[in-house]
Design a protein around this motif. Structure first.
Motif, PDB file in Angstrom:
ATOM      1  N   TYR B  32      -5.875   6.269  47.207  1.00  0.00           N
ATOM      2  CA  TYR B  32      -5.545   7.680  47.049  1.00  0.00           C
ATOM      3  C   TYR B  32      -5.336   7.940  45.561  1.00  0.00           C
ATOM      4  O   TYR B  32      -4.585   7.225  44.903  1.00  0.00           O
ATOM      5  N   PHE B  33      -5.991   8.988  45.067  1.00  0.00           N
ATOM      6  CA  PHE B  33      -5.983   9.265  43.639  1.00  0.00           C
ATOM      7  C   PHE B  33      -5.644  10.733  43.405  1.00  0.00           C
ATOM      8  O   PHE B  33      -6.211  11.616  44.043  1.00  0.00           O
ATOM      9  N   SER B  52     -10.497   7.586  48.201  1.00  0.00           N
ATOM     10  CA  SER B  52     -11.561   6.615  48.001  1.00  0.00           C
ATOM     11  C   SER B  52     -12.524   7.094  46.915  1.00  0.00           C
ATOM     12  O   SER B  52     -12.144   7.817  46.019  1.00  0.00           O
ATOM     13  N   SER B  53     -13.779   6.702  46.975  1.00  0.00           N
ATOM     14  CA  SER B  53     -14.724   7.020  45.907  1.00  0.00           C
ATOM     15  C   SER B  53     -15.375   8.375  46.103  1.00  0.00           C
ATOM     16  O   SER B  53     -15.324   8.948  47.185  1.00  0.00           O
ATOM     17  N   GLY B  54     -15.996   8.873  45.022  1.00  0.00           N
ATOM     18  CA  GLY B  54     -16.744  10.112  45.116  1.00  0.00           C
ATOM     19  C   GLY B  54     -16.211  11.188  44.215  1.00  0.00           C
ATOM     20  O   GLY B  54     -15.365  10.947  43.365  1.00  0.00           O
ATOM     21  N   ASN B  55     -16.765  12.378  44.386  1.00  0.00           N
ATOM     22  CA  ASN B  55     -16.400  13.537  43.580  1.00  0.00           C
ATOM     23  C   ASN B  55     -15.730  14.601  44.428  1.00  0.00           C
ATOM     24  O   ASN B  55     -15.990  14.713  45.627  1.00  0.00           O
ATOM     25  N   LYS B  56     -14.880  15.373  43.767  1.00  0.00           N
ATOM     26  CA  LYS B  56     -14.279  16.537  44.414  1.00  0.00           C
ATOM     27  C   LYS B  56     -14.183  17.643  43.385  1.00  0.00           C
ATOM     28  O   LYS B  56     -13.736  17.405  42.257  1.00  0.00           O
ATOM     29  N   LYS B  67     -14.606   3.393  42.352  1.00  0.00           N
ATOM     30  CA  LYS B  67     -13.777   2.250  42.729  1.00  0.00           C
ATOM     31  C   LYS B  67     -14.392   0.934  42.258  1.00  0.00           C
ATOM     32  O   LYS B  67     -13.670  -0.033  42.003  1.00  0.00           O
ATOM     33  N   SER B  68     -15.702   0.874  42.125  1.00  0.00           N
ATOM     34  CA  SER B  68     -16.325  -0.368  41.691  1.00  0.00           C
ATOM     35  C   SER B  68     -15.922  -0.697  40.251  1.00  0.00           C
ATOM     36  O   SER B  68     -15.782  -1.860  39.877  1.00  0.00           O
ATOM     37  N   SER B  69     -15.704   0.336  39.444  1.00  0.00           N
ATOM     38  CA  SER B  69     -15.290   0.142  38.055  1.00  0.00           C
ATOM     39  C   SER B  69     -13.792   0.319  37.876  1.00  0.00           C
ATOM     40  O   SER B  69     -13.290   0.138  36.756  1.00  0.00           O
TER      41      SER B  69
END
Lengths: 111, 111
Positions: B32-33, B52-56, B67-69
């Motif tokens: 959670y970010f 998780s990962s992605g754009n908003k 998340k990979s980086s």
């Protein structure tokens, strides 16, 4: 909707005096509650958090204490303030999705 | 080494510029970010929240998570003087009782 109230907004206290900051949350029940401190130009330091009435976890050793006498009330206290206790104190609660919501803060200057 | 690293700045840009704010983290359990905006002498307010990962995207603001980086970003398009504030990132694993905050980046948008 949920709201968080924190008071007093500003206070100047002499070294060795007691402290009491209060926080209440409205519009939710059994929230996780937090006290943070933010020194000038610094990040947020978690002081205490509570998952329920009478349940307090302390994050850092210091002369501060916290209490949760009611479900939506969180109090930060000290018996004898030190100069190093000066800072910006923030109460917060945890909402849905693990998000944290902050109050307006209390500015404490110990002289 | 801190779990969450954030460049403190200060960052100064002209009005209308695209702003990029970033945080790196080391705990792969974070899912959670959050991004918060804090005006001077005020409590932080939640700007963006992603899981998780992605754009908003929300208006002029876009939050990205890689998340990979172990790298998150907040982009502000068409920046305005009213965007001048300190921006803090925060993150936590699922079901965590507390979040980990970056120390904040101070942004000034000049008219």
């Amino acid at each position: 909707s949920q709201t968080i109230h924190q008071w007093p907004a500003t206070l100047v206290q002499p070294v060795g005096s007691p402290l009491s900051l209060e926080c209440t949350v409205e519009g939710t029940s059994n929230p996780n509650l937090y006290w943070y401190r933010q020194a000038a130009g610094r990040g947020l330091q978690l002081l205490f958090y509570s998952v329920g009435i009478g349940q307090i976890s302390s994050e850092v050793p210091q002369n501060l204490s916290a209490s949760r006498p009611q479900d939506r009330q969180f109090i930060l206290s000290s018996k004898k303030l030190l100069l190093s206790d000066s800072g910006f104190y923030l109460c917060a609660w945890r909402g849905g999705g693990n998000t944290i919501y902050f109050g307006e803060g209390s500015w404490l200057t110990v002289v | 080494q801190k779990e969450v690293e954030q460049d403190p700045g200060p960052l100064s840009v002209p009005e209308g510029a695209i702003v990029s704010l970033n945080c790196t983290y080391s705990n792969s359990a974070f899912q959670y970010f959050m991004w918060y905006r804090q005006y001077s002498r005020k409590g932080p307010e939640l700007l963006m929240y992603t899981y998780s990962s992605g754009n908003k995207e929300d208006g002029r603001f876009t939050a990205q998570v890689d998340k990979s980086s172990k790298y998150i970003s907040l982009f502000i398009r068409d920046s305005q003087p009213s965007d001048s504030a300190t921006y803090l990132c925060a993150m936590n694993p699922p079901n965590a009782g507390k979040s980990t905050f970056g120390d904040g980046t101070t942004l000034t948008v000049k008219p």
